[in-house]
Motif scaffolding. Sequence first.
Motif, PDB file in Angstrom:
ATOM      1  N   MET A 132       1.413  11.554   0.841  1.00  0.00           N
ATOM      2  CA  MET A 132       0.707  11.401  -0.427  1.00  0.00           C
ATOM      3  C   MET A 132       0.940  10.012  -0.992  1.00  0.00           C
ATOM      4  O   MET A 132       0.739   9.768  -2.176  1.00  0.00           O
ATOM      5  N   GLY A 133       1.393   9.131  -0.104  1.00  0.00           N
ATOM      6  CA  GLY A 133       1.651   7.760  -0.530  1.00  0.00           C
ATOM      7  C   GLY A 133       3.099   7.370  -0.345  1.00  0.00           C
ATOM      8  O   GLY A 133       3.439   6.192  -0.299  1.00  0.00           O
ATOM      9  N   VAL A 171       0.845  -1.198   0.000  1.00  0.00           N
ATOM     10  CA  VAL A 171       0.000   0.000   0.000  1.00  0.00           C
ATOM     11  C   VAL A 171       0.878   1.245   0.000  1.00  0.00           C
ATOM     12  O   VAL A 171       1.814   1.337   0.800  1.00  0.00           O
ATOM     13  N   GLN A 172       0.591   2.165  -0.887  1.00  0.00           N
ATOM     14  CA  GLN A 172       1.238   3.477  -0.763  1.00  0.00           C
ATOM     15  C   GLN A 172       0.170   4.555  -0.636  1.00  0.00           C
ATOM     16  O   GLN A 172      -0.353   4.792   0.441  1.00  0.00           O
ATOM     17  N   CYS A 173      -0.204   5.181  -1.768  1.00  0.00           N
ATOM     18  CA  CYS A 173      -1.195   6.249  -1.593  1.00  0.00           C
ATOM     19  C   CYS A 173      -2.554   5.687  -1.212  1.00  0.00           C
ATOM     20  O   CYS A 173      -3.383   6.372  -0.630  1.00  0.00           O
ATOM     21  N   PHE A 209       3.097  13.023  -7.087  1.00  0.00           N
ATOM     22  CA  PHE A 209       4.248  12.969  -7.998  1.00  0.00           C
ATOM     23  C   PHE A 209       4.653  14.334  -8.551  1.00  0.00           C
ATOM     24  O   PHE A 209       5.192  14.424  -9.656  1.00  0.00           O
ATOM     25  N   ALA A 218      -1.651   2.013   6.472  1.00  0.00           N
ATOM     26  CA  ALA A 218      -1.960   0.889   5.574  1.00  0.00           C
ATOM     27  C   ALA A 218      -3.330   0.280   5.869  1.00  0.00           C
ATOM     28  O   ALA A 218      -4.157   0.124   4.971  1.00  0.00           O
ATOM     29  N   LEU A 254      -3.726   8.489  -8.805  1.00  0.00           N
ATOM     30  CA  LEU A 254      -5.020   7.805  -8.978  1.00  0.00           C
ATOM     31  C   LEU A 254      -6.190   8.669  -8.517  1.00  0.00           C
ATOM     32  O   LEU A 254      -7.290   8.557  -9.014  1.00  0.00           O
ATOM     33  N   GLU A 255      -5.926   9.546  -7.547  1.00  0.00           N
ATOM     34  CA  GLU A 255      -6.987  10.451  -7.099  1.00  0.00           C
ATOM     35  C   GLU A 255      -6.861  11.755  -7.880  1.00  0.00           C
ATOM     36  O   GLU A 255      -5.883  12.485  -7.723  1.00  0.00           O
ATOM     37  N   GLN A 307       9.118   2.758  -2.996  1.00  0.00           N
ATOM     38  CA  GLN A 307       9.326   4.006  -3.729  1.00  0.00           C
ATOM     39  C   GLN A 307      10.176   3.765  -4.973  1.00  0.00           C
ATOM     40  O   GLN A 307       9.898   4.283  -6.044  1.00  0.00           O
ATOM     41  N   GLU A 351      -9.995   5.151   5.264  1.00  0.00           N
ATOM     42  CA  GLU A 351      -9.214   6.386   5.207  1.00  0.00           C
ATOM     43  C   GLU A 351     -10.022   7.408   4.408  1.00  0.00           C
ATOM     44  O   GLU A 351     -10.547   7.091   3.347  1.00  0.00           O
ATOM     45  N   TYR A 367     -10.357  10.448   2.032  1.00  0.00           N
ATOM     46  CA  TYR A 367      -9.755  11.361   1.064  1.00  0.00           C
ATOM     47  C   TYR A 367     -10.742  12.529   0.904  1.00  0.00           C
ATOM     48  O   TYR A 367     -11.865  12.482   1.416  1.00  0.00           O
ATOM     49  N   PHE A 380      -5.192   4.815  -2.874  1.00  0.00           N
ATOM     50  CA  PHE A 380      -6.425   5.147  -3.593  1.00  0.00           C
ATOM     51  C   PHE A 380      -6.882   3.982  -4.475  1.00  0.00           C
ATOM     52  O   PHE A 380      -8.072   3.788  -4.696  1.00  0.00           O
ATOM     53  N   ARG A 429       3.392   0.615   7.484  1.00  0.00           N
ATOM     54  CA  ARG A 429       2.887   1.999   7.359  1.00  0.00           C
ATOM     55  C   ARG A 429       1.752   2.240   8.340  1.00  0.00           C
ATOM     56  O   ARG A 429       0.861   1.406   8.471  1.00  0.00           O
ATOM     57  N   LYS A 473      -6.341   2.306   4.823  1.00  0.00           N
ATOM     58  CA  LYS A 473      -6.469   2.391   3.361  1.00  0.00           C
ATOM     59  C   LYS A 473      -6.997   1.074   2.797  1.00  0.00           C
ATOM     60  O   LYS A 473      -7.833   1.064   1.898  1.00  0.00           O
ATOM     61  N   THR A 505      -3.861  12.263   0.616  1.00  0.00           N
ATOM     62  CA  THR A 505      -3.724  12.546  -0.809  1.00  0.00           C
ATOM     63  C   THR A 505      -3.405  11.270  -1.581  1.00  0.00           C
ATOM     64  O   THR A 505      -2.458  10.565  -1.242  1.00  0.00           O
ATOM     65  N   GLY A 506      -4.228  11.000  -2.583  1.00  0.00           N
ATOM     66  CA  GLY A 506      -4.101   9.755  -3.345  1.00  0.00           C
ATOM     67  C   GLY A 506      -3.109   9.858  -4.480  1.00  0.00           C
ATOM     68  O   GLY A 506      -3.459   9.774  -5.641  1.00  0.00           O
ATOM     69  N   GLY A 507      -1.847  10.080  -4.129  1.00  0.00           N
ATOM     70  CA  GLY A 507      -0.798  10.206  -5.137  1.00  0.00           C
ATOM     71  C   GLY A 507      -0.666  11.644  -5.597  1.00  0.00           C
ATOM     72  O   GLY A 507      -1.627  12.408  -5.563  1.00  0.00           O
TER      73      GLY A 507
END
Lengths: 163, 288, 735
Positions: free
Chosen positions: C471-472, A96-98, C225, C11, C173-174, C628, C19, C21, A100, C8, C14, C221-223
């Motif tokens: 943000m992930g 799991v990271q972000c 970058f 985790a 993704l978000e 990462q 969680e 958003y 979503f 995490r 999510k 925050t769903g990603g």
Amino acid sequence: MNIKCNINGKSVSFEAEPLDRLLDILRDTLGLTGTKEGCGEGECGACTVFMNNKLVNSCLVPAMHLQDADIVTIDGLRDFDFFTSITQSYEENGAVQCGFCTPGFIMSTIELLRKSNGKVLTDDEVKSVFAGNICRCTGYDKIIKAVRQLLHTNIEIPKRFYE
Amino acid sequence: MNKKKIFSPKTLTEYHELYSKIENSKIIIFAGGTDLMVGKEELPEDAVFVSLSELEELKGIEKKGDTIIIGPSSTLNEILHSPVIQEELLILIQAIRTMASEQVRNRATIGGNIGNASPAGDTITPLVVLGASLTIFSPRTATERNISFSEYFCGPCANTLDNGELITKIIIPIPLKKMKCYFRKVGQRNAMTITKASLSCFAEIDNDEILDIRLAAGSVSPTVRRLIKTEEFLKHKTISERTVEEAKRILEKEISPITDIRSTKAFRELLTKNLLGDCLRSILLYEQ
Amino acid sequence: MKKNTEIRIDAASKIAGIEKYTRDLHIDNLLYAATVRSDRAHARILSVAFDDDFDWSRITVLSAKDIKNNFVAIIKNDMPYLAKNEVNYYGEPILLLAAENDKILHKAKKHITINYDDLQAFCTLNKAMQSSYANEPFEEIILKNGDVKKAFIKADHIIEDTFETGFQEHVYLEPQVVVAIPDGKTIHIKGSMQCPYYVQNAMNELFMGSETRVDVTQIMTGGAFGGKEDFPSLICGHVALLAEKTGQPVIMSYNREEDIRYTTKRHPSKINAKAAVSKEGNIQAVDMNILLDSGAYTTLSPVVLARAVLTSFGCYKLPNVYIHGKAIKTNIPPCGAFRGFGGPQSLFAMEMLVEKISQTLNMPVWEIKKANLLSLGDKLPTGQPIDYSYGLPQCIEKVLKSSEYEKKYNEFKKYNEKEAKRSGILKGIGISLAPHGCGFTGVGENRIKAIATMEVLPNGQVVIKTANTEMGQGVDTAYKIIVSEALHLPFNDIIIEEKNTSKVPNSGPTVASRSTMIVGKLLFDNCEQILSALSLNNIEFSLQDFKEATKKYFNDHKTLSVQKEYEHPNFITFDEDTYKGYGYPVYAWSANVAEVEIDLTSYQVSVKQFYSAHDVGRAINRQQSEGQIQGGIIQGIGYAIYEDIHLENGQVLNRGFRDYIIPTIEDVPELHVEIVEDAYFNGPFGAKALGELPLVGAAPAVASAVSFAIGKTATKIPMTPEVIASMIEKKNYEY
């Protein structure tokens, strides 16, 4: 139109336009926000749910097809025993990271466990079930590891997930 | 969005009976909805929807003599997992495996894929080389008629059906076991991808000679058609590097790809020629 | 450090879908916002007309004339919240609408007509370079070292080519989403974002001179970058203005099409590079001309260009360089921050220049790289010595071993000669070496002066207060690990404060791979201060001791709060005029080996194996560090072979995931990731940067493998089948 269906084991009824999306009904009408919208066109799998025991994109299911349907979403899974094993495996493998995309991946994971039914599947078979779930953070490697670990564990998916 | 008018007839007779009420509106046939739900806000406001979900007559897959009849409401996954199709129509299995995702295949129907009449529809090239035909129901007269795929298409994403007409059966002659088949689709990536070019082929081969061959290419012409000239050229030939090159030149003249967001005209021509080469190579290797 | 991998902290929530958003927040009386956009690339706005027969009573409309301070505070403040007289790109916001649901907004948009007078538009870098835009770059940088002219005169070989890189969309993704909630004279902004203080500063300028005050909270925050670094300031302004006008909460929630077509992307680049090379393969000079396609407004282009210039020399010792960079305006949606931030562009050019040198000299590429590799004690063209935390040689050793590079190099050469014709497959193996400057460029960190605070509660729990957002990437967990290690506290006793600008200090933006190294170190230092206040410094103590010391402290004091402001070590200086000095306080390094196959029927490249070793100083959380790295590599592979934005007259044609293609699970190679830890003296437990580096080296490794397979240097990414076919077949199949 008035729709009656079963969502996460509960019978519900609501008013909807025939082409309203199941995704919006879940999130806005019923407050089940665990299911996410990533693309709204059936390409990312973040909104994956079970409909009549089949994996579907809830953004592509119109309300008019919901009459008497049986829907299971991520919000209906938390109390099942098997969900603990899935959580553990995703956590321990760093899958799991972000987060979503995660609820969608979890739904596909359950489908895979159902399919494997105790058999160990090849990575290609695993990947083919997840082709409709996009993840941008992890590079998928740790998700595959989490699923592989689950496939080696004896997990019983309750009968109600079978036709 | 206005309140949409939606009908879900339970029988074709019921559809016939309600037809007179809606015949002057633009009728949109709604099957699995995997295409229509995307951009539904852009659909014409005064359109009438006919949902097929309750029409039992359009479901099911059966073997009848030397044909297989697929109900157009069969989902792609139902076809993929059908023992009859797995046994008799491997090429269709190969094609459907490349389509969309598990989630979409559970909803999308073969009738919808044909109904869209897209040159990139992946079930279509296999059906064309299989010599499949379609049964069409006219709700005005409550009659059915059979048409071939060549009668069905009339342009990119356009078919010859009248307003409200439905596909009720897809009739597929079972190919002889000795026929070699080939399907290959090239998209922008390995999964979840729309076709840049595809090729379907059935061929009967004796030693190194092609006795009979049927070819159809996807995404490289306004409609999917048999590649008659290329077929004619290849019939009764033994394959050599030179015949393959000559066949590619004929093929190039038979297709008319366009440049769009997925690829260029020049590349699609090259790709289709390469697919023909790959096809002939694989069919003959299989034979050896 | 004792522990090396922690689960995490977010985790489980999510996984279970609990969680929250931004879109999951329940907000009463919520209005929805929509943007009316330009459908011209460059035009004067003549008039805006609203159909009379449409009921406008349920719709709030906002235009530029409603906005007093109509420019988004980023670097140059040249981008308006809403275009007033002129539009500079297709999709530029002109009007904002708010109403009680999306459906009304969708309809209302169709009842607005905007009349334009078209102006000449320059929608590609090539066209812009032939226009007046070429003379007014958003930024221009020149970095000189040594005597380039002389080196070229004396060179055995002069090797030159032009390298191009494409757009890249972040595909978090978000999609973008922010909400503004009015509360008296205050507007609370919440949303998916990287930098709450960037938004806070922009809102302070937007509402300057009015009584409206704003505070900003980042929601999970769903990603991001980089895609949620500069862009949210624009849409936060939009919702704040609408909330101010309507007095109701307003949400702006982009759908995927809007997100792909109108938000920032990675700057495309065109880089001409020339090397003077001795016959032994030593690079004596590099002359590089970097052009970045910046889009219609400045956004962060000056700093993206700075990083492009400072990454352009790769991991090589180059005695003479002349690097000239320009960020050029074009009439397309503004480009912005994206993981790697200019580095992926210029490193691709440098690594492919080396590829071309190897092919010209007919020497294996690894021999050329080895011959020119930086050694400990060497200096970069900026004059910065590489004399600490240089783990690149170890990274190289690891990947060469794990990938069996040299063995496969010979095997694949033979395979391509003997087997490729029969199999229809070409094989390739490639290698890339990548640097990534850690933290902000030059004296940036000294200018930001990040502050982190920590508070000890009377019960012995501690609260971490930073503006750095989750943000992930795992920053919250990393901070807990750092504090847990330093104070010997269990995770349960460490609380992360909400990322709300009225609750946390400005610890700088969550960008530039700086959160762990810079802010994590401030937290570490905070812990030292706490221990000192509790008289626990320099002694062994247990959790029990900590709790008791706290109790004792609170007998005499009311609060225990510590603060630390970042300062560069004294010797780290940088001259922004000459680009001499320490471009970055330290570099992180990676070595990468990619194995590819090219299908000669379809010209598709597939990456089969990817080996990578990263020197990150210290992996604070090993598993998340690997995550990462893996994610960055796959995003880099997408950049290298799949991801392609199509523009027609400045209009982005991609409308969603159907035509913006990123790797699925079926497109990814087997990943082999190793971590090297060559500690940095000024990072927490030695940690350096990690977030961006994995992406930087990925595309050059794949391009190197493709160059090997085809026997011709790749000069362009993405290497779509059309590009590959053009390389192989000697005819143009591209757009």
